[in-house]
Scaffold this motif. Structure first.
Motif, short mmCIF file in Angstrom:
data_model
loop_
_atom_site.label_atom_id
_atom_site.label_comp_id
_atom_site.label_asym_id
_atom_site.label_seq_id
_atom_site.Cartn_x
_atom_site.Cartn_y
_atom_site.Cartn_z
N LEU A 165 2.85 -10.75 8.25
CA LEU A 165 2.08 -11.95 8.06
C LEU A 165 1.22 -11.88 6.89
CD1 LEU A 165 1.77 -14.86 9.67
CD2 LEU A 165 -0.51 -13.75 10.45
N LEU A 166 0.52 -10.94 6.70
CA LEU A 166 -0.49 -10.67 5.44
C LEU A 166 0.19 -10.43 4.22
CD1 LEU A 166 -3.14 -8.46 7.54
CD2 LEU A 166 -3.09 -10.93 7.47
N TRP A 167 1.34 -9.74 4.31
CA TRP A 167 2.03 -9.56 3.19
C TRP A 167 2.61 -10.75 2.58
CZ3 TRP A 167 6.96 -6.06 3.50
CH2 TRP A 167 7.39 -5.60 2.02
N VAL A 168 3.11 -11.78 3.35
CA VAL A 168 3.50 -13.07 2.82
C VAL A 168 2.39 -13.79 2.31
CG1 VAL A 168 4.61 -15.16 3.51
CG2 VAL A 168 5.58 -13.26 4.38
N LYS A 169 1.15 -13.91 2.99
CA LYS A 169 -0.05 -14.47 2.71
C LYS A 169 -0.46 -13.77 1.37
CE LYS A 169 -1.77 -17.13 4.33
NZ LYS A 169 -1.78 -19.10 4.06
N SER A 170 -0.40 -12.65 1.07
CA SER A 170 -0.96 -11.94 -0.14
C SER A 170 -0.11 -12.37 -1.21
CB SER A 170 -0.83 -10.35 0.03
OG SER A 170 -1.58 -9.98 1.05
N VAL A 171 1.36 -12.57 -1.13
CA VAL A 171 1.94 -13.05 -2.43
C VAL A 171 1.96 -14.50 -2.58
CG1 VAL A 171 4.46 -12.96 -3.10
CG2 VAL A 171 3.58 -10.79 -2.11
N TYR A 172 2.35 -15.14 -1.26
CA TYR A 172 2.41 -16.70 -1.41
C TYR A 172 1.03 -17.67 -1.13
CZ TYR A 172 7.31 -16.32 -1.43
OH TYR A 172 8.78 -16.16 -1.80
N GLU A 232 12.64 -1.73 -2.28
CA GLU A 232 11.42 -1.72 -3.02
C GLU A 232 11.33 -3.06 -3.71
OE1 GLU A 232 8.94 0.60 -6.37
OE2 GLU A 232 10.93 1.20 -5.76
N PHE A 233 10.18 -3.82 -3.52
CA PHE A 233 10.04 -5.33 -3.68
C PHE A 233 8.96 -5.26 -4.90
CE2 PHE A 233 10.63 -7.70 0.54
CZ PHE A 233 11.71 -7.35 0.51
N SER A 234 9.51 -5.87 -5.80
CA SER A 234 8.76 -5.86 -7.28
C SER A 234 7.51 -6.39 -7.12
CB SER A 234 9.56 -7.12 -8.24
OG SER A 234 9.73 -8.29 -7.49
N GLU A 235 7.12 -7.37 -6.03
CA GLU A 235 5.55 -7.70 -5.99
C GLU A 235 5.01 -6.67 -5.54
OE1 GLU A 235 8.33 -11.24 -4.59
OE2 GLU A 235 8.13 -9.14 -4.19
N GLY A 236 5.29 -5.77 -4.71
CA GLY A 236 4.31 -4.66 -4.12
C GLY A 236 4.70 -4.70 -2.41
N HIS A 237 4.18 -3.90 -1.91
CA HIS A 237 3.97 -3.80 -0.57
C HIS A 237 2.76 -3.60 0.25
CE1 HIS A 237 8.43 -2.46 -0.33
NE2 HIS A 237 8.21 -2.59 -1.61
N TYR A 238 2.54 -4.17 1.31
CA TYR A 238 1.30 -4.22 2.41
C TYR A 238 1.16 -2.89 3.03
CZ TYR A 238 -2.65 -6.47 4.71
OH TYR A 238 -3.86 -6.64 4.78
N ILE A 239 0.10 -2.16 2.80
CA ILE A 239 -0.07 -0.79 3.53
C ILE A 239 -0.79 -1.01 4.97
CG2 ILE A 239 -2.45 -0.58 2.56
CD1 ILE A 239 -1.55 2.31 2.24
N ILE A 296 11.11 5.25 -1.23
CA ILE A 296 10.55 4.56 -2.45
C ILE A 296 8.94 4.65 -2.43
CG2 ILE A 296 12.04 2.49 -2.05
CD1 ILE A 296 10.00 0.86 -0.61
N GLN A 297 8.35 4.56 -3.92
CA GLN A 297 7.02 4.73 -3.93
C GLN A 297 6.50 3.34 -4.52
OE1 GLN A 297 5.56 7.69 -3.18
NE2 GLN A 297 7.66 8.51 -2.61
N PRO A 298 6.03 2.34 -3.64
CA PRO A 298 5.43 0.93 -4.17
C PRO A 298 4.41 1.39 -5.23
CG PRO A 298 5.52 1.29 -1.80
CD PRO A 298 5.65 2.57 -2.03
N LYS A 299 4.66 0.39 -6.15
CA LYS A 299 3.75 0.69 -7.60
C LYS A 299 2.53 -0.27 -7.09
CE LYS A 299 7.64 1.32 -10.43
NZ LYS A 299 8.50 1.41 -9.30
N THR A 300 2.77 -1.36 -6.32
CA THR A 300 1.58 -2.29 -5.92
C THR A 300 1.24 -2.32 -4.79
OG1 THR A 300 2.07 -3.59 -7.85
CG2 THR A 300 0.28 -4.57 -6.03
N THR A 301 0.04 -1.97 -4.11
CA THR A 301 -0.31 -2.29 -2.66
C THR A 301 -1.12 -3.33 -2.20
OG1 THR A 301 0.05 0.41 -2.63
CG2 THR A 301 -1.76 -0.72 -0.94
N PHE A 302 -0.85 -3.99 -1.39
CA PHE A 302 -1.66 -4.97 -0.75
C PHE A 302 -2.44 -4.66 0.40
CE2 PHE A 302 2.03 -7.26 -2.66
CZ PHE A 302 1.32 -8.22 -3.67
#
Length: 326
Positions: A165-172, A232-239, A296-302
């Motif tokens: 939920l927070l990942w989607v909110k962070s991106v959208y 691996e998602f280009s926008e980044g991943h939520y931690i 995978i090593q996410p390049k961006t962390t939310f």
């Protein structure tokens, strides 16, 4: 005879000192870290550890709110940083008062009430034998082929569900409801917690599941297969940073503090990588298995602040419910 009496007295003392720890079910399953952590701590504490499991992390907080001051818990293990502010506002938790300098997490985390014990990035895990072109971004997941289903967890009861939920909110941002309205066409089912979701995935009910970037390590180490992979998602991943805290009305506060200290030692941290399949926050007695170098090593962390999540969680869940019900 004296030795026998001494042993009996020690056993009786251990029975009197029962540390009650509320946690999530996968932590205390036979394949989770709970049984080994329990055995290791009991060797030194002169006590017995009683784990009480609920479905998932959000359910822990829900249970505490229901029980209130009558809770039997001394310690709660399995909340994450998205819930710490809300947990503090209940008034149930006490400052831990311990040295946590051994703990290190990406982006840093310091708190006088909660102690971190592991972390991991959320990820869409897929079956490479049935899904040849996995999504490469959250946008591709949202807008992709509705026939390629995903199992997700409920944000009302599950920390991975809340994480998505927070990942989607962070991106959208404000467009999150529209994203959920599209994604719901790909959702096979919404489960109360992670264990049920992952079980459906490994049984082949869906080619994707919301899990962790570290999940494929389990299959590589325990099953000797790289069939299951994290996209691996280009926008980044939520931690997710998982934490534990002691209750202010705990019957055994000193014992609970000892357990929090123990969490940051190899006796606990050694069990995290290959039993909880997350990243340890403190020193382990041996290097991570080679499988972890293949993840995978996410390049961006939310990561939203706990205060922001506490302020908006109810509103965002209502958005999610409305979109999923359409």
């Amino acid at each position: 005879m004296a030795a026998a009496l001494s042993g009996t007295a020690h056993a009786a003392d251990a029975e009197d000192k029962v540390l009650t720890v509320y946690t999530y079910e996968s932590f205390i399953s036979e394949w989770g870290p709970g049984p080994k952590v329990k055995a290791s701590f009991e060797k030194t504490c002169g006590c017995r550890v009683d784990f009480v499991g609920v479905e998932d992390g959000v359910a822990l907080l829900n249970r505490l709110k229901l029980e209130g001051a009558s809770t039997k818990a001394d310690l709660v293990l399995g909340l994450d940083t998205s819930l710490t502010e809300e947990a503090k506002k209940t008034g149930f938790f006490a400052p831990h008062g311990i040295d946590v300098s051994a703990a290190s997490v990406p982006g840093g985390f310091k708190d006088d009430v909660f102690v971190p014990y592991d972390y991991g990035h959320f990820a869409v895990v897929y079956d490479s034998q049935t899904l040849k072109s996995p999504p490469k971004s959250l946008k591709e997941l949202v807008e992709g082929d509705p026939s390629q289903k995903i199992v997700i967890e409920d944000p009302r009861t599950s920390t991975p569900g809340l994480g998505l939920l927070l990942w989607v909110k962070s991106v959208y941002g404000k467009d999150a409801p529209a994203a959920w309205a599209k994604l719901k066409n790909r959702v096979l089912t919404v489960t109360p917690g992670w264990s049920e979701a992952y079980g459906l995935f490994t049984k082949g009910e869906a080619p994707m599941v919301l899990s962790y970037a570290t999940s494929p390590a389990y299959h590589m180490v325990s099953e000797n297969t790289d069939r299951y992979k994290a996209a691996e998602f280009s926008e980044g991943h939520y931690i997710q940073i998982e934490v534990a805290g002691l209750l202010k009305d705990a019957k055994h506060q000193d014992l609970a503090r000892d357990f929090l200290k123990f969490m940051l030692t190899p006796g606990f941290q050694d069990e995290i990588p290959t039993n909880n399949w997350m990243m340890p926050v403190a020193r382990t007695s041996q290097p991570l298995p080679d499988a972890f170098s293949k993840l995978i090593q996410p390049k961006t962390t939310f990561l939203m602040s706990s205060e922001e999540v506490a302020a908006h969680r109810k509103e965002w869940i209502e958005e999610w419910q409305a979109a999923m019900a359409k």
